[in-house]
Write a protein that holds these residues in place. Structure first.
Motif, PDB file in Angstrom:
ATOM      1  N   THR A 246      32.421  46.493  38.622  1.00  0.00           N
ATOM      2  CA  THR A 246      33.469  46.087  37.462  1.00  0.00           C
ATOM      3  C   THR A 246      34.788  46.013  36.431  1.00  0.00           C
ATOM      4  O   THR A 246      35.258  45.066  36.259  1.00  0.00           O
ATOM      5  CB  THR A 246      31.860  46.033  36.645  1.00  0.00           C
ATOM      6  N   GLN A 247      34.531  47.436  36.406  1.00  0.00           N
ATOM      7  CA  GLN A 247      36.111  48.036  35.740  1.00  0.00           C
ATOM      8  C   GLN A 247      37.332  47.849  36.884  1.00  0.00           C
ATOM      9  O   GLN A 247      37.638  47.687  36.158  1.00  0.00           O
ATOM     10  CB  GLN A 247      35.549  49.985  35.385  1.00  0.00           C
ATOM     11  N   LEU A 248      36.686  48.750  37.839  1.00  0.00           N
ATOM     12  CA  LEU A 248      37.482  48.092  39.270  1.00  0.00           C
ATOM     13  C   LEU A 248      38.506  47.099  39.538  1.00  0.00           C
ATOM     14  O   LEU A 248      39.620  46.057  39.496  1.00  0.00           O
ATOM     15  CB  LEU A 248      37.491  48.397  39.966  1.00  0.00           C
ATOM     16  N   THR A 249      37.433  45.995  39.476  1.00  0.00           N
ATOM     17  CA  THR A 249      37.583  44.516  39.159  1.00  0.00           C
ATOM     18  C   THR A 249      38.733  43.854  38.443  1.00  0.00           C
ATOM     19  O   THR A 249      40.257  43.450  38.715  1.00  0.00           O
ATOM     20  CB  THR A 249      36.548  43.847  39.061  1.00  0.00           C
TER      21      THR A 249
ATOM     22  N   GLY B  29      42.302  43.339  38.405  1.00  0.00           N
ATOM     23  CA  GLY B  29      42.460  41.433  38.349  1.00  0.00           C
ATOM     24  C   GLY B  29      42.021  40.716  39.432  1.00  0.00           C
ATOM     25  O   GLY B  29      42.457  39.256  40.117  1.00  0.00           O
ATOM     26  N   VAL B  30      41.321  40.870  40.271  1.00  0.00           N
ATOM     27  CA  VAL B  30      40.340  40.596  41.069  1.00  0.00           C
ATOM     28  C   VAL B  30      39.324  39.910  40.942  1.00  0.00           C
ATOM     29  O   VAL B  30      38.980  40.377  39.771  1.00  0.00           O
ATOM     30  CB  VAL B  30      40.168  41.175  42.174  1.00  0.00           C
ATOM     31  N   LYS B  31      39.227  38.921  40.900  1.00  0.00           N
ATOM     32  CA  LYS B  31      37.904  37.997  40.180  1.00  0.00           C
ATOM     33  C   LYS B  31      36.465  38.415  41.877  1.00  0.00           C
ATOM     34  O   LYS B  31      35.219  37.419  40.895  1.00  0.00           O
ATOM     35  CB  LYS B  31      38.453  36.619  40.884  1.00  0.00           C
ATOM     36  N   THR B  32      36.619  38.802  42.400  1.00  0.00           N
ATOM     37  CA  THR B  32      35.231  38.617  43.240  1.00  0.00           C
ATOM     38  C   THR B  32      34.841  40.414  43.205  1.00  0.00           C
ATOM     39  O   THR B  32      35.651  41.310  43.658  1.00  0.00           O
ATOM     40  CB  THR B  32      35.158  37.736  44.561  1.00  0.00           C
TER      41      THR B  32
ATOM     42  N   PHE C  12      17.086  47.731  31.595  1.00  0.00           N
ATOM     43  CA  PHE C  12      18.501  47.405  32.028  1.00  0.00           C
ATOM     44  C   PHE C  12      18.328  47.275  33.474  1.00  0.00           C
ATOM     45  O   PHE C  12      19.003  45.786  33.779  1.00  0.00           O
ATOM     46  CB  PHE C  12      19.166  49.100  32.356  1.00  0.00           C
ATOM     47  N   GLY C  13      17.766  47.462  34.355  1.00  0.00           N
ATOM     48  CA  GLY C  13      18.118  46.982  35.950  1.00  0.00           C
ATOM     49  C   GLY C  13      18.737  48.417  36.898  1.00  0.00           C
ATOM     50  O   GLY C  13      18.500  49.254  36.105  1.00  0.00           O
ATOM     51  N   ARG C  14      19.362  47.515  38.121  1.00  0.00           N
ATOM     52  CA  ARG C  14      19.872  49.086  38.773  1.00  0.00           C
ATOM     53  C   ARG C  14      21.089  49.111  37.872  1.00  0.00           C
ATOM     54  O   ARG C  14      21.800  48.279  37.558  1.00  0.00           O
ATOM     55  CB  ARG C  14      20.047  47.958  40.644  1.00  0.00           C
ATOM     56  N   LEU C  15      21.587  50.602  38.198  1.00  0.00           N
ATOM     57  CA  LEU C  15      22.960  50.569  37.672  1.00  0.00           C
ATOM     58  C   LEU C  15      23.636  50.157  38.599  1.00  0.00           C
ATOM     59  O   LEU C  15      23.844  50.879  39.541  1.00  0.00           O
ATOM     60  CB  LEU C  15      22.482  52.559  36.755  1.00  0.00           C
ATOM     61  N   PRO C  16      24.921  50.041  38.003  1.00  0.00           N
ATOM     62  CA  PRO C  16      26.204  49.218  39.011  1.00  0.00           C
ATOM     63  C   PRO C  16      26.517  51.095  39.576  1.00  0.00           C
ATOM     64  O   PRO C  16      27.075  52.607  38.490  1.00  0.00           O
ATOM     65  CB  PRO C  16      27.464  49.391  38.297  1.00  0.00           C
ATOM     66  N   ARG C  17      27.172  50.908  40.887  1.00  0.00           N
ATOM     67  CA  ARG C  17      27.689  53.296  40.855  1.00  0.00           C
ATOM     68  C   ARG C  17      28.851  53.029  40.275  1.00  0.00           C
ATOM     69  O   ARG C  17      29.652  52.418  39.636  1.00  0.00           O
ATOM     70  CB  ARG C  17      27.813  52.863  42.692  1.00  0.00           C
TER      71      ARG C  17
END
Length: 276
Positions: free
Chosen positions: A24-27, A31-34, A64-69
């Motif tokens: 998510t931070q890299l997105t 400036g990438v949408k997906t 929280f659920g599954r943590l992003p890698r």
């Protein structure tokens, strides 16, 4: 040697600057949408023996659920950047892969990286130079040999404190050195005690001496909880004996930080000021 696209090169550069990044931070940085497109790029970078990046899965977290890698540079990735982009090796943030067990610290660490990202975006927008930003988990010396020391360690009396971040920004008007603290949870007492420790460090000019900085060194204090921020500011405001320290502490919540990095920092006397 892998064939590196421009997008993949940008990913490597961001990891070199920020050390740990979620997809998510890299997105946001690219400036990438997906997220899917980022995952494809990351898979190509992390495949095979010559992998330039690696990642860690932290599984599920209660409530929280599954943590992003978390993604980071491999040693080969750091070497690739140093060789091909002529980056100074010591300025490339690459972790020791056997020192990545930080599930309990996950949210605090991600928030600290978020602050660094906000700082970088602000500096680029204003044309300032982010000279450095060191995390509390950055080390000097050898971790393998057990003699590594936290880069941010500051002496306070006979003890020391380790700020969550120490940064330096260079502008046309001069340099600014600052400390950063990320406060997760709602423990007001712990936050106030930490702030008093910083007051002692300010009185002893610990950061000024370590970083050879003549001007004031302020502490940027970021709260996960808005109610905790209000409680801490209220507690400090009551204390007439610390009014001389009011200009040294700037407060915001994580949400407020995302809205505006530079403006509307709260002092504990109720005034609002800018970061620079």
């Amino acid at each position: 040697m892998k064939n590196i696209t421009e997008r993949q090169l940008q990913i490597l550069e961001h990891l070199a600057e920020f050390k740990f990044l979620t997809t998510t931070q890299l997105t946001g940085l690219l400036g990438v949408k997906t997220i899917t497109s980022i995952n494809v790029l990351l898979k190509k970078l992390s495949d095979g023996k010559g992998a330039l990046t690696r990642s860690k899965d932290f599984g599920f977290y209660p409530g929280f659920g599954r943590l992003p890698r978390i993604h980071f540079l491999s040693t080969k990735g750091a070497g690739f950047l140093a060789e091909n982009l002529e980056l100074e090796r010591e300025k490339i943030k690459v972790p020791k892969e056997n020192k990545l067990m930080f599930q309990r610290d996950y949210f605090h660490r991600v928030a600290s990286v978020d602050f660094n990202i906000g700082l970088s975006k602000y500096c680029k927008l204003k044309g300032f130079n982010k000279v450095f930003f060191d995390y509390y988990f950055d080390m000097n010396g050898s971790q393998r040999n057990g003699d590594g020391k936290a880069k941010n360690a500051l002496p306070v009396g006979e003890l020391q404190i380790i700020p969550d971040g120490v940064g330096k920004v260079s502008t046309q008007k001069g340099d600014t050195v600052f400390l950063f603290e990320q406060h997760n949870g709602k423990d007001t007492k712990r936050a106030v005690q930490q702030i008093f420790n910083h007051m002692q460090a300010i009185a002893e000019m610990s950061a000024n001496k370590k970083y050879n900085h003549q001007k004031s060194v302020r502490v940027l204090y970021i709260f996960e909880s808005g109610s905790c921020k209000k409680a801490v500011v209220r507690e400090l405001y009551k204390r007439q004996d610390i009014t001389s320290f009011k200009d040294y502490f700037l407060f915001k919540t994580q949400e407020q930080l995302q809205e505006n990095f530079n403006e509307n920092w709260l002092l504990f006397n109720g005034e609002y000021v800018s970061f620079i």
